[in-house]
Every structure is written in structure tokens, then in C-alpha cells.
Design a protein around this motif. Structure first.
Motif, PDB file in Angstrom:
ATOM      1  N   HIS A   9       0.929  -1.145  -0.041  1.00  0.00           N
ATOM      2  CA  HIS A   9      -0.204  -0.067  -0.020  1.00  0.00           C
ATOM      3  C   HIS A   9       0.968   1.516   0.049  1.00  0.00           C
ATOM      4  O   HIS A   9       2.004   1.203   0.773  1.00  0.00           O
ATOM      5  CB  HIS A   9      -0.823  -0.136   1.271  1.00  0.00           C
ATOM      6  CG  HIS A   9      -1.938   1.096   1.206  1.00  0.00           C
ATOM      7  ND1 HIS A   9      -2.080   1.955   2.349  1.00  0.00           N
ATOM      8  CD2 HIS A   9      -2.613   1.826   0.407  1.00  0.00           C
ATOM      9  CE1 HIS A   9      -2.973   2.797   2.389  1.00  0.00           C
ATOM     10  NE2 HIS A   9      -3.348   2.841   1.045  1.00  0.00           N
ATOM     11  N   TYR A  10       0.640   2.297  -0.923  1.00  0.00           N
ATOM     12  CA  TYR A  10       1.114   3.400  -0.989  1.00  0.00           C
ATOM     13  C   TYR A  10       0.291   4.471  -0.982  1.00  0.00           C
ATOM     14  O   TYR A  10      -0.901   4.727  -1.373  1.00  0.00           O
ATOM     15  CB  TYR A  10       2.263   3.566  -2.147  1.00  0.00           C
ATOM     16  CG  TYR A  10       3.397   2.665  -2.290  1.00  0.00           C
ATOM     17  CD1 TYR A  10       4.486   2.857  -1.944  1.00  0.00           C
ATOM     18  CD2 TYR A  10       3.079   1.260  -2.567  1.00  0.00           C
ATOM     19  CE1 TYR A  10       5.708   2.248  -1.857  1.00  0.00           C
ATOM     20  CE2 TYR A  10       4.078   0.516  -2.616  1.00  0.00           C
ATOM     21  CZ  TYR A  10       5.384   0.818  -2.289  1.00  0.00           C
ATOM     22  OH  TYR A  10       6.504   0.090  -2.384  1.00  0.00           O
ATOM     23  N   ARG A  11       0.507   5.714  -0.220  1.00  0.00           N
ATOM     24  CA  ARG A  11       0.016   6.951  -0.264  1.00  0.00           C
ATOM     25  C   ARG A  11       1.132   7.823  -0.629  1.00  0.00           C
ATOM     26  O   ARG A  11       2.027   8.056  -0.050  1.00  0.00           O
ATOM     27  CB  ARG A  11      -0.627   7.326   1.084  1.00  0.00           C
ATOM     28  CG  ARG A  11      -1.752   6.425   1.387  1.00  0.00           C
ATOM     29  CD  ARG A  11      -2.284   7.222   2.810  1.00  0.00           C
ATOM     30  NE  ARG A  11      -3.721   6.003   3.004  1.00  0.00           N
ATOM     31  CZ  ARG A  11      -4.120   6.038   4.128  1.00  0.00           C
ATOM     32  NH1 ARG A  11      -3.220   6.276   5.357  1.00  0.00           N
ATOM     33  NH2 ARG A  11      -5.077   5.033   4.190  1.00  0.00           N
ATOM     34  N   HIS A  31       1.563  12.220  -1.661  1.00  0.00           N
ATOM     35  CA  HIS A  31       1.215  13.437  -1.775  1.00  0.00           C
ATOM     36  C   HIS A  31       2.037  14.493  -2.344  1.00  0.00           C
ATOM     37  O   HIS A  31       3.289  14.324  -1.808  1.00  0.00           O
ATOM     38  CB  HIS A  31       0.663  13.878  -0.467  1.00  0.00           C
ATOM     39  CG  HIS A  31      -0.302  13.092   0.269  1.00  0.00           C
ATOM     40  ND1 HIS A  31      -1.568  13.036   0.200  1.00  0.00           N
ATOM     41  CD2 HIS A  31      -0.034  11.959   1.272  1.00  0.00           C
ATOM     42  CE1 HIS A  31      -2.342  12.308   0.960  1.00  0.00           C
ATOM     43  NE2 HIS A  31      -1.339  11.624   1.552  1.00  0.00           N
ATOM     44  N   GLU A  44     -10.394  13.302 -10.458  1.00  0.00           N
ATOM     45  CA  GLU A  44     -10.265  11.974  -9.471  1.00  0.00           C
ATOM     46  C   GLU A  44     -10.450  11.030 -10.509  1.00  0.00           C
ATOM     47  O   GLU A  44     -11.464  10.836 -11.412  1.00  0.00           O
ATOM     48  CB  GLU A  44     -11.099  11.821  -8.578  1.00  0.00           C
ATOM     49  CG  GLU A  44     -10.793  10.905  -7.728  1.00  0.00           C
ATOM     50  CD  GLU A  44     -11.526  10.813  -6.146  1.00  0.00           C
ATOM     51  OE1 GLU A  44     -11.451  11.788  -5.486  1.00  0.00           O
ATOM     52  OE2 GLU A  44     -12.498  10.032  -6.069  1.00  0.00           O
ATOM     53  N   GLY A  93      -6.380   1.488  -7.100  1.00  0.00           N
ATOM     54  CA  GLY A  93      -6.852   2.384  -6.118  1.00  0.00           C
ATOM     55  C   GLY A  93      -7.269   3.753  -6.727  1.00  0.00           C
ATOM     56  O   GLY A  93      -8.034   3.552  -7.793  1.00  0.00           O
ATOM     57  N   TRP A  94      -6.716   5.088  -6.377  1.00  0.00           N
ATOM     58  CA  TRP A  94      -7.342   6.144  -6.932  1.00  0.00           C
ATOM     59  C   TRP A  94      -6.183   7.197  -7.104  1.00  0.00           C
ATOM     60  O   TRP A  94      -5.254   6.848  -6.230  1.00  0.00           O
ATOM     61  CB  TRP A  94      -8.544   6.739  -5.977  1.00  0.00           C
ATOM     62  CG  TRP A  94      -8.160   6.926  -4.679  1.00  0.00           C
ATOM     63  CD1 TRP A  94      -8.563   6.097  -3.545  1.00  0.00           C
ATOM     64  CD2 TRP A  94      -7.691   8.062  -3.969  1.00  0.00           C
ATOM     65  NE1 TRP A  94      -8.163   6.586  -2.360  1.00  0.00           N
ATOM     66  CE2 TRP A  94      -7.825   7.831  -2.662  1.00  0.00           C
ATOM     67  CE3 TRP A  94      -7.473   9.417  -4.662  1.00  0.00           C
ATOM     68  CZ2 TRP A  94      -7.362   8.692  -1.761  1.00  0.00           C
ATOM     69  CZ3 TRP A  94      -6.984  10.345  -3.581  1.00  0.00           C
ATOM     70  CH2 TRP A  94      -6.876   9.989  -2.031  1.00  0.00           C
ATOM     71  N   GLU A 118      -2.861  13.521  -4.956  1.00  0.00           N
ATOM     72  CA  GLU A 118      -2.844  12.474  -3.994  1.00  0.00           C
ATOM     73  C   GLU A 118      -3.253  11.207  -4.585  1.00  0.00           C
ATOM     74  O   GLU A 118      -4.049  11.367  -5.769  1.00  0.00           O
ATOM     75  CB  GLU A 118      -3.879  12.601  -3.139  1.00  0.00           C
ATOM     76  CG  GLU A 118      -3.953  14.180  -2.413  1.00  0.00           C
ATOM     77  CD  GLU A 118      -5.110  14.361  -1.536  1.00  0.00           C
ATOM     78  OE1 GLU A 118      -5.565  14.007  -0.502  1.00  0.00           O
ATOM     79  OE2 GLU A 118      -6.166  15.173  -2.261  1.00  0.00           O
ATOM     80  N   GLN A 119      -2.562  10.404  -4.205  1.00  0.00           N
ATOM     81  CA  GLN A 119      -2.742   8.914  -4.590  1.00  0.00           C
ATOM     82  C   GLN A 119      -2.782   8.027  -3.514  1.00  0.00           C
ATOM     83  O   GLN A 119      -1.817   7.911  -2.751  1.00  0.00           O
ATOM     84  CB  GLN A 119      -1.690   8.551  -5.872  1.00  0.00           C
ATOM     85  CG  GLN A 119      -1.504   7.394  -6.609  1.00  0.00           C
ATOM     86  CD  GLN A 119      -0.463   7.205  -7.512  1.00  0.00           C
ATOM     87  OE1 GLN A 119       0.646   7.225  -7.189  1.00  0.00           O
ATOM     88  NE2 GLN A 119      -0.841   6.889  -8.869  1.00  0.00           N
ATOM     89  N   ASP A 120      -3.734   7.274  -3.753  1.00  0.00           N
ATOM     90  CA  ASP A 120      -3.665   5.946  -2.474  1.00  0.00           C
ATOM     91  C   ASP A 120      -3.907   4.707  -3.497  1.00  0.00           C
ATOM     92  O   ASP A 120      -5.005   4.522  -4.194  1.00  0.00           O
ATOM     93  CB  ASP A 120      -5.098   6.253  -1.749  1.00  0.00           C
ATOM     94  CG  ASP A 120      -4.917   5.290  -0.311  1.00  0.00           C
ATOM     95  OD1 ASP A 120      -4.896   3.963  -0.736  1.00  0.00           O
ATOM     96  OD2 ASP A 120      -5.034   5.832   0.642  1.00  0.00           O
ATOM     97  N   ARG A 157       9.427   4.890  -3.623  1.00  0.00           N
ATOM     98  CA  ARG A 157       9.066   6.160  -3.170  1.00  0.00           C
ATOM     99  C   ARG A 157       9.970   7.188  -3.621  1.00  0.00           C
ATOM    100  O   ARG A 157       9.407   8.281  -4.097  1.00  0.00           O
ATOM    101  CB  ARG A 157       9.039   6.387  -1.612  1.00  0.00           C
ATOM    102  CG  ARG A 157       7.977   5.376  -1.089  1.00  0.00           C
ATOM    103  CD  ARG A 157       7.777   5.502   0.431  1.00  0.00           C
ATOM    104  NE  ARG A 157       7.340   6.775   0.677  1.00  0.00           N
ATOM    105  CZ  ARG A 157       5.822   7.080   0.474  1.00  0.00           C
ATOM    106  NH1 ARG A 157       4.948   6.072   0.156  1.00  0.00           N
ATOM    107  NH2 ARG A 157       5.300   8.342   0.913  1.00  0.00           N
TER     108      ARG A 157
END
Length: 148
Positions: free
Chosen positions: A5-7, A9, A78, A87-88, A105-107, A127
Motif C-alpha cells: 500500500h502506498y499513499r 502527496h 479524480e 486505487g485512486w 494525491e494517490q492511494d 518512493r
């Protein structure tokens, strides 16, 4: 924490009006013209497309994007992602200082088997790869906005 999982910003200050920034970002088919790491963007249907990205790592990612929100008044774009990433992703465009703030933003969860196997040892590189891609994207968008 799920290692797959990556978030992400990023906030890009841009010296252009919000409407001009939104007008460029709402056309993902054109991203390869100004964002070097977006290798291709192909429209599949009215609100769906296929994107191929590759940054510093010698690994291309392919994802299908399906527009889930397009709101020019709120400055929001979006999309849902599927493929190598699930994800989104969202752009939010607002006035900021003398120009615009474009917040990305990406999740996502990694779906590609190789990336899943490399999740723990490769996380810092993944990253960094994303940061390099976003830095180049901002530079490309600045050039694109100057040309418009």
C-alpha cells in the motif's frame, strides 16, 4: 502496515491561474506531451483510458484509469486505477498566492507480482522513483503552461 500500500502527496505551486492549470490537467491524453514519465496515454472510452508510466527505475507500470469525479467548480479531477496499481488518484486545483496550488494525491496498492515481491526491500526506491516523477511532472507542466 500493508507493504503493498502506498499513499503519495505532492503540492505544486504554479504561476498560472487555476482555470489554466485545470484545463491542462483535465486532458490526460496530452500528458505524454509535457510529462516525460508518462510514456503513453490512450483513450479507451469517454471516461476511461490506459496509461503507461516509467520514471527512473527500469520498470514501466500500466494502469487503466476511470474518471470518477470531474468538478471544475471545485477544481477536482479524480480517477480509479486498476492494473499494476489499484486505487485512486486525485488532483485538487486551488488558488494559491499569485497563482495556483495543484495538489496530487494517490492511494494505491501494488498489483504487479514483481513489485509485490520487492515491496519491502524496494519501498524506499519506489518512493524515490515517485518523487522524481512528480518533480519532472511539475517542470513539464510549467513549460506547458508557458506555451499555452
Amino acid at each position: 502496515m500493508d507493504p503493498h500500500h502506498y499513499r503519495f502527496h505532492s503540492t505544486w505551486p504554479l504561476p498560472a491561474p487555476p482555470a489554466a492549470v485545470y484545463a491542462v490537467l483535465e486532458r490526460p491524453d496530452d500528458y505524454p506531451r509535457w510529462w516525460p514519465q508518462v510514456r503513453s496515454a490512450t483513450r479507451l472510452a469517454e471516461h476511461t483510458g490506459l496509461i503507461v508510466i516509467r520514471s527512473a527505475l527500469p520498470l514501466a507500470l500500466t494502469a487503466t484509469l476511470r474518471q470518477t469525479r470531474r468538478d471544475p467548480a471545485a477544481g477536482v479531477l479524480e480517477a480509479a486505477l486498476s492494473g499494476d496499481l489499484h486505487g485512486w488518484a486525485r488532483w485538487t486545483i486551488t488558488a494559491g498566492g499569485p497563482g495556483t496550488l495543484a495538489r496530487y494525491e494517490q492511494d494505491v496498492f501494488v498489483g504487479r507480482p514483481l513489485l509485490r515481491r520487492l515491496a519491502l526491500p524496494g519501498r524506499p526506491l519506489f518512493r524515490l522513483n515517485h518523487r522524481l516523477m512528480m518533480r519532472a511532472g511539475r517542470r513539464g507542466l510549467l513549460r506547458r503552461l508557458e506555451a499555452v
